[in-house]
Design a protein around this motif. Sequence first.
Motif, PDB file in Angstrom:
ATOM      1  N   ILE A 132       0.844  -1.198   0.000  1.00  0.00           N
ATOM      2  CA  ILE A 132       0.000   0.000   0.000  1.00  0.00           C
ATOM      3  C   ILE A 132       0.878   1.247   0.000  1.00  0.00           C
ATOM      4  CG2 ILE A 132      -1.726   1.315   1.299  1.00  0.00           C
ATOM      5  CD1 ILE A 132      -2.734  -1.415   2.362  1.00  0.00           C
ATOM      6  N   ALA A 133       1.910   1.254   0.826  1.00  0.00           N
ATOM      7  CA  ALA A 133       2.841   2.390   0.859  1.00  0.00           C
ATOM      8  C   ALA A 133       3.556   2.532  -0.478  1.00  0.00           C
ATOM      9  CB  ALA A 133       3.858   2.208   1.977  1.00  0.00           C
ATOM     10  N   LEU A 134       3.922   1.419  -1.082  1.00  0.00           N
ATOM     11  CA  LEU A 134       4.590   1.465  -2.378  1.00  0.00           C
ATOM     12  C   LEU A 134       3.657   2.045  -3.434  1.00  0.00           C
ATOM     13  CD1 LEU A 134       7.116   0.774  -4.015  1.00  0.00           C
ATOM     14  CD2 LEU A 134       6.132  -1.486  -4.397  1.00  0.00           C
ATOM     15  N   ALA A 135       2.398   1.631  -3.425  1.00  0.00           N
ATOM     16  CA  ALA A 135       1.433   2.151  -4.393  1.00  0.00           C
ATOM     17  C   ALA A 135       1.214   3.657  -4.201  1.00  0.00           C
ATOM     18  CB  ALA A 135       0.112   1.399  -4.262  1.00  0.00           C
ATOM     19  N   ILE A 136       1.065   4.090  -2.966  1.00  0.00           N
ATOM     20  CA  ILE A 136       0.885   5.520  -2.692  1.00  0.00           C
ATOM     21  C   ILE A 136       2.121   6.304  -3.140  1.00  0.00           C
ATOM     22  CG2 ILE A 136       0.649   7.249  -0.848  1.00  0.00           C
ATOM     23  CD1 ILE A 136      -1.029   5.140   0.657  1.00  0.00           C
ATOM     24  N   SER A 137       3.295   5.760  -2.888  1.00  0.00           N
ATOM     25  CA  SER A 137       4.538   6.430  -3.291  1.00  0.00           C
ATOM     26  C   SER A 137       4.641   6.562  -4.802  1.00  0.00           C
ATOM     27  CB  SER A 137       5.747   5.662  -2.760  1.00  0.00           C
ATOM     28  OG  SER A 137       5.776   5.675  -1.365  1.00  0.00           O
ATOM     29  N   VAL A 138       4.273   5.529  -5.524  1.00  0.00           N
ATOM     30  CA  VAL A 138       4.331   5.570  -6.989  1.00  0.00           C
ATOM     31  C   VAL A 138       3.346   6.598  -7.531  1.00  0.00           C
ATOM     32  CG1 VAL A 138       3.828   4.234  -9.089  1.00  0.00           C
ATOM     33  CG2 VAL A 138       5.215   3.228  -7.277  1.00  0.00           C
ATOM     34  N   VAL A 139       2.132   6.610  -6.992  1.00  0.00           N
ATOM     35  CA  VAL A 139       1.136   7.597  -7.435  1.00  0.00           C
ATOM     36  C   VAL A 139       1.630   9.013  -7.135  1.00  0.00           C
ATOM     37  CG1 VAL A 139      -1.197   8.486  -6.995  1.00  0.00           C
ATOM     38  CG2 VAL A 139      -0.826   6.026  -7.277  1.00  0.00           C
ATOM     39  N   TRP A 140       2.168   9.231  -5.936  1.00  0.00           N
ATOM     40  CA  TRP A 140       2.692  10.553  -5.568  1.00  0.00           C
ATOM     41  C   TRP A 140       3.815  10.975  -6.507  1.00  0.00           C
ATOM     42  CZ3 TRP A 140       2.287  15.127  -3.712  1.00  0.00           C
ATOM     43  CH2 TRP A 140       3.412  15.876  -3.441  1.00  0.00           C
ATOM     44  N   LEU A 141       4.764  10.085  -6.768  1.00  0.00           N
ATOM     45  CA  LEU A 141       5.899  10.414  -7.613  1.00  0.00           C
ATOM     46  C   LEU A 141       5.444  10.750  -9.036  1.00  0.00           C
ATOM     47  CD1 LEU A 141       8.946  10.691  -7.838  1.00  0.00           C
ATOM     48  CD2 LEU A 141       9.057   8.267  -8.368  1.00  0.00           C
ATOM     49  N   CYS A 142       4.550   9.965  -9.577  1.00  0.00           N
ATOM     50  CA  CYS A 142       4.039  10.237 -10.923  1.00  0.00           C
ATOM     51  C   CYS A 142       3.312  11.573 -10.977  1.00  0.00           C
ATOM     52  CB  CYS A 142       3.124   9.097 -11.380  1.00  0.00           C
ATOM     53  SG  CYS A 142       4.009   7.554 -11.696  1.00  0.00           S
ATOM     54  N   THR A 143       2.546  11.886  -9.943  1.00  0.00           N
ATOM     55  CA  THR A 143       1.811  13.147  -9.885  1.00  0.00           C
ATOM     56  C   THR A 143       2.764  14.343  -9.847  1.00  0.00           C
ATOM     57  OG1 THR A 143      -0.021  12.079  -8.728  1.00  0.00           O
ATOM     58  CG2 THR A 143       0.111  14.481  -8.566  1.00  0.00           C
ATOM     59  N   VAL A 144       3.784  14.250  -9.006  1.00  0.00           N
ATOM     60  CA  VAL A 144       4.745  15.356  -8.897  1.00  0.00           C
ATOM     61  C   VAL A 144       5.529  15.527 -10.196  1.00  0.00           C
ATOM     62  CG1 VAL A 144       6.856  16.120  -7.740  1.00  0.00           C
ATOM     63  CG2 VAL A 144       4.953  15.285  -6.404  1.00  0.00           C
ATOM     64  N   LEU A 145       5.941  14.432 -10.802  1.00  0.00           N
ATOM     65  CA  LEU A 145       6.703  14.539 -12.044  1.00  0.00           C
ATOM     66  C   LEU A 145       5.859  15.106 -13.167  1.00  0.00           C
ATOM     67  CD1 LEU A 145       8.823  11.259 -12.009  1.00  0.00           C
ATOM     68  CD2 LEU A 145       9.630  13.596 -11.691  1.00  0.00           C
ATOM     69  N   ARG A 146       4.592  14.793 -13.188  1.00  0.00           N
ATOM     70  CA  ARG A 146       3.723  15.252 -14.275  1.00  0.00           C
ATOM     71  C   ARG A 146       3.223  16.679 -14.060  1.00  0.00           C
ATOM     72  NH1 ARG A 146       1.976  16.971 -18.351  1.00  0.00           N
ATOM     73  NH2 ARG A 146       0.155  16.232 -19.432  1.00  0.00           N
ATOM     74  N   TRP A 147       2.685  16.964 -12.873  1.00  0.00           N
ATOM     75  CA  TRP A 147       2.012  18.245 -12.651  1.00  0.00           C
ATOM     76  C   TRP A 147       2.702  19.133 -11.614  1.00  0.00           C
ATOM     77  CZ3 TRP A 147      -1.396  13.841 -12.812  1.00  0.00           C
ATOM     78  CH2 TRP A 147      -2.065  13.727 -14.027  1.00  0.00           C
ATOM     79  N   GLY A 148       3.778  18.675 -11.001  1.00  0.00           N
ATOM     80  CA  GLY A 148       4.430  19.454  -9.959  1.00  0.00           C
ATOM     81  C   GLY A 148       5.185  20.569 -10.531  1.00  0.00           C
TER      82      GLY A 148
END
Length: 90
Positions: free
Chosen positions: A74-90
């Motif tokens: 679950i932590a890994l999934a949340i981390s991947v979603v967070w990282l993708c979000t920051v790289l795309r829209w951050g």
Amino acid sequence: MKWMAWTELTITFFTVIATILVAMTIYEIKKPCLERKGFLPIETTRGDRLFIGLLVSGFIYLGFMAFTDFNLYIALAISVVWLCTVLRWG
């Protein structure tokens, strides 16, 4: 890795981070980027967003290990979603 008592998931997590760093370095060399402003309150480059994303992902992972008994996937999934979000829209 048994001397550090790492789980397979922890080894996978840090291996993925190393792979991302190598891939982003090659990508930055081939196609340099300009600073831009997304939802983060500062102008960032691709490398800045990667660093911020990885830093927060590490804290998410550590928080799950310290404060919950949930599955670490679950932590890994949340981390991947967070990282993708920051790289795309951050």
